[in-house]
Design a protein around this motif. Structure first.
Motif, short mmCIF file in Angstrom:
data_model
loop_
_atom_site.label_atom_id
_atom_site.label_comp_id
_atom_site.label_asym_id
_atom_site.label_seq_id
_atom_site.Cartn_x
_atom_site.Cartn_y
_atom_site.Cartn_z
N SER A 136 -5.19 2.67 -2.99
CA SER A 136 -5.20 1.93 -1.73
C SER A 136 -6.59 1.41 -1.40
O SER A 136 -6.75 0.27 -0.95
N ILE A 137 -7.60 2.22 -1.70
CA ILE A 137 -8.98 1.78 -1.45
C ILE A 137 -9.30 0.56 -2.32
O ILE A 137 -9.84 -0.44 -1.84
N GLU A 140 0.82 -1.21 0.00
CA GLU A 140 0.00 0.00 0.00
C GLU A 140 0.85 1.27 0.00
O GLU A 140 0.57 2.23 -0.71
N ALA A 153 1.16 10.35 -2.38
CA ALA A 153 1.00 11.53 -1.51
C ALA A 153 2.11 11.67 -0.49
O ALA A 153 2.32 12.75 0.06
N ASP A 192 1.37 4.60 -3.03
CA ASP A 192 0.98 5.91 -2.54
C ASP A 192 1.92 7.00 -3.06
O ASP A 192 3.14 6.92 -2.87
N VAL A 215 -1.91 15.67 -5.24
CA VAL A 215 -2.08 14.45 -6.03
C VAL A 215 -3.26 14.68 -6.98
O VAL A 215 -4.40 14.81 -6.54
N THR A 240 -8.76 6.75 7.51
CA THR A 240 -9.49 7.80 6.80
C THR A 240 -8.85 8.09 5.44
O THR A 240 -7.95 8.91 5.35
N PRO A 241 -9.29 7.40 4.38
CA PRO A 241 -8.69 7.68 3.08
C PRO A 241 -9.28 8.92 2.41
O PRO A 241 -10.37 9.38 2.77
N THR A 242 -8.54 9.47 1.45
CA THR A 242 -9.07 10.55 0.62
C THR A 242 -8.95 10.12 -0.85
O THR A 242 -8.49 9.01 -1.12
N ARG A 243 -9.31 11.02 -1.75
CA ARG A 243 -9.28 10.69 -3.18
C ARG A 243 -7.88 10.26 -3.63
O ARG A 243 -7.72 9.42 -4.50
N ALA A 244 -6.86 10.83 -3.01
CA ALA A 244 -5.48 10.46 -3.36
C ALA A 244 -5.19 9.00 -3.05
O ALA A 244 -4.24 8.42 -3.57
N ASP A 245 -6.00 8.42 -2.19
CA ASP A 245 -5.80 7.02 -1.79
C ASP A 245 -6.64 6.06 -2.62
O ASP A 245 -6.86 4.92 -2.20
#
Lengths: 294, 227, 229
Positions: free
Chosen positions: A271-272, A114, A120, A118, A138, A263-268
């Motif tokens: 990973s999601i 993961e 970010a 990444d 990102v 807590t993921p964001t769009r940059a992740d």
């Protein structure tokens, strides 16, 4: 702790994790006459090489399958492993392969995959090499499943890097693609500084030792006439050892698969997709789901 | 904020050199030499050696450079003279390129004695902390429990000393200004975590590491994240 | 491992058990962040430019990175991994990967109450702790020592020739034969052993600091020689 699983290991390893091939090291790591012990998915396994014949034994002295690919020696605990993924670029002329050697990390191998996906973290962990804090954004990228091959691709990735590769002299927007063909292997395709039409490959083949400990074998497969193999090796080891501090300090050490735990964001997005893919394939080994079941 | 008491460097005219450092990017002993080169603002050619996984330092060609099969090695600009051992290289560089004599106080015998004492002690730290790190990181075999216990013994001694220095208003190992003693002991203290040795239990060491990282021209290496 | 405070018992009648000493006040200057344990709880403690000490669960809500590896800028703490930046209230203000995004207030760290008294920094794990301790007088931080074993305050002081007055569950005011007064405090750290923190009644003599430190080191040597690991 994790070592108590030795006697009833198959019970604890989910079928998806169990069915894969895993890299154990470079061929050079097993010279003639060697007899070494290592770990794979909490099993002790032995590797011997007499003259040019290599043998790997698993639990209860069972002979395990072997194949030599991508500069590494691979084995599987399964009697009928899933075919090892193809990397067609290994057959392309003009590329140089640099194998970086195994680095041990106290974390789930899935956390290492993961982290590799990444972008970010570049400005903060690989400061002034793969990123600068002034350009931390990102941009949106695409993530898709290759359903036929059951693998994940992240494409249209781009990120500003001051030194994109050992062959770079100035900062530039660098383009990437990421490919996850295996729960413990990941390949980065990076725009090549010396040939705008080509991709350089950097990849991790992870040997999961225990649920919270892994051995990360990595490689570069690049077009580069400017740097020696040793310079490329130092570049890659420098980068990976910066990541190792992060990986050993993520809590929990296993990969959380419950979306509420982190807590993921769009940059992740990659990973999601990776966590969902693992979950869909019933992976519990080395995840917090495994810890709950245990 | 803690003041760094950085020595006011008298920069020599020749900041570049034809020296060559045989270097491994993950070695704390190579790093201490690179650090001092940074502090002294001296440019030097780095010759990367495939210490791992290639074990090039054990090769016949490298044995001709250093029969002890160790890194770093500094090759001087005559292209012939070579200095092995990181502490010896530090002394050479400070003596040659720091006319202020802050880093290696050859004109102050008592202080000089202290500095050399800590240069020797740096080898105790390396023997324990680096061994644990090579075990945990690169799979070298060793008695890991013993290595970590030795490291803790060394760090306890370092902690006591730094604490008592602070009582006297002194921020550094061998006096009011940083010396080679600090440069030599810093890397494998700061990298202890790589070998599974927790150093958050040593508060004075942590304060000293933080002060060290604020020195002008300080440069980290992988595994070192203080700023 | 449980990362919330839910299971920490709080006894409102005993205001002195909630607060645990985690270090000397001078150990965390403005702009510094350190790692500390209370029992098995891993905590990041930092001091902003405003002088306030904050204690947070040592885990970034994004990807679980220990926040004690982060860095302080002004009155904010930034995570080393992705630069997520949290205000003194624990709320995330900046996600550098999305510079135009205002992070929702639901993204925040887990905060523990802190106070400073007696030359020591104190943290309460309970979310609604009893009132903070107050130790009267002016105290100069002396030093903190790590002990491999966890022992009680009573065991620390046994046969030491000190007269002592309890201050809290974790601290006493001790008077040595030479009349030096000290606050002695213990911080239990589970498998990491224990820290003993000591501050002394303010004086101008660095000799008193040295003397107290030597006394503590002798004490530790005696205890570690007699208590099996």
């Amino acid at each position: 702790m994790t070592r108590t699983t030795i006697d009833q290991p198959e019970m604890r390893i989910d079928p998806f994790t169990y069915a894969h091939w895993y890299a154990l090291g470079r061929k050079e790591d097993f010279p003639e006459g060697c007899a070494l012990n290592t770990r794979l998915l909490s099993h002790s396994i032995g590797i011997r090489r007499d003259t040019d014949i290599m043998s790997i034994t698993g639990p209860q002295g069972r002979a395990l399958p072997i194949q030599h690919r991508y500069g590494h020696v691979w084995t599987s605990l399964s009697d009928s492993p899933r075919p090892l993924f193809d990397i067609p670029e290994f057959a392309e002329p003009g590329r140089r392969l640099v194998t970086v050697g195994g680095v041990r990390v106290r974390c789930s191998g899935l956390r290492a995959v993961e982290n590799f996906l990444d972008m970010a973290h570049f400005p903060f962990v690989h400061t002034d090499i793969l990123g600068v804090t002034e350009h931390a954004e990102v941009k949106k990228y695409d993530v898709k499943m290759d359903v036929e091959k059951d693998e994940i691709w992240a494409t249209q990735c781009q990120f500003f890097q001051p030194v994109a590769a050992a062959a770079s002299v100035a900062g530039d927007m660098v383009h990437y693609q990421y490919r996850v063909p295996h729960p413990h292997s990941v390949i980065l395709y990076k725009s090549c500084p010396v040939d705008p039409d080509a991709w350089d490959l950097i990849g991790l083949f992870i040997q999961p030792l225990e649920e919270e400990e892994c051995l990360v074998h990595s490689f570069l497969l690049v077009f580069d006439d400017n740097n020696t193999d040793t310079a490329l090796l130092h570049f890659q080891q420098n980068i990976f050892l910066q990541d190792r501090v992060i990986l050993e300090n993520q809590v929990p050490a296993r990969l959380p698969l419950d979306p509420r735990q982190e807590t993921p964001t769009r940059a992740d997005a990659s990973s999601i997709a990776y966590r969902r893919w693992l979950k869909r394939n019933g992976v519990t080994w080395s995840t917090t789901r495994g810890a709950e079941i245990a | 904020m803690i003041s760094s008491n950085a020595p006011c460097l008298v920069l020599v005219a020749q900041k570049w050199s034809d020296m060559k450092l045989y270097d491994y990017v993950l070695s704390g002993n190579c790093y201490k030499v690179r650090l001092l080169l940074h502090f002294l603002d001296i440019k030097c050619t780095l010759e990367p050696v495939d210490f791992y996984p290639g074990r090039a330092h054990k090769s016949p060609s490298f044995r001709r450079i250093n029969p002890l099969e160790q890194l770093p090695v500094l090759e001087l600009d005559d292209g012939k003279t070579r200095i092995c051992d990181s502490q010896a290289i530090l002394i050479y560089l400070a003596h040659k390129f720091d006319p202020s004599r802050h880093w290696f106080p050859v004109n102050e015998p008592e202080k000089l004695g202290c500095v050399v004492q800590w240069l020797t002690f740096a080898n105790c730290i390396t023997a324990a902390s680096s061994r644990a790190r090579l075990h945990d990181m690169l799979g070298y075999t060793c008695d890991i429990t013993a290595a970590r216990a030795h490291a803790h013994r060394a760090f306890r001694h370092l902690e006591d000393h730094l604490c008592h220095q602070e009582f006297n208003g002194i921020n550094w190992l061998a006096g009011a200004q940083p010396t080679l003693a600090d440069v030599a002991c810093f890397p494998y203290t700061c990298l202890a975590g790589d070998g599974g040795i927790d150093i958050f239990i040593y508060p004075a060491i942590q304060r000293w590491l933080r002060r060290f990282a604020t020195l002008p021209r300080f440069h980290p290496m992988p595994g070192i994240n203080i700023r | 491992m449980n990362h919330t405070t839910k299971n920490i018992p709080t006894d409102p009648k005993n205001c002195l058990t909630d607060w645990v000493p985690v270090g000397l006040t001078n150990h965390i200057p403005r702009g510094a962040v350190v790692r500390a344990y209370i029992d098995q709880f891993d905590i990041a403690i930092w001091r902003g430019e405003d002088g306030f000490v904050r204690a947070w669960e040592n885990r970034c809500p994004h990807r679980g990175m220990r926040l004690s590896y982060g860095f302080v800028q002004g009155n904010r703490l930034t995570c080393l991994y992705h630069g997520w930046t949290f205000g003194g209230d624990g709320i995330c203000h900046l996600i550098p990967a999305h510079p135009d995004l205002t992070p929702p207030e639901t993204i925040h760290t887990h905060i523990y109450p802190t106070c400073e008294t007696g030359g020591l920094i104190w943290v309460a794990l309970a979310s609604m702790p009893a009132p903070a301790p107050v130790i009267k007088g002016a105290w100069t931080p002396c030093r903190s020592l790590h002990f491999v074993q966890q022992i009680t305050l009573a065991a620390l002081l046994a046969d030491s020739g000190l007269s002592s007055t309890p201050l809290t569950e974790y601290a006493v005011c001790a008077t040595r034969k030479n009349q030096t007064q000290a606050v002695l405090a213990i911080q239990p750290m589970g498998k990491h052993g224990m820290m003993v923190h000591c501050s002394i009644a303010s004086c101008d003599h660095e000799a008193a600091l040295h003397d107290t430190s030597r006394w503590l080191m002798t004490r530790r040597a005696k205890i570690e020689d007699t208590v099996p690991e």
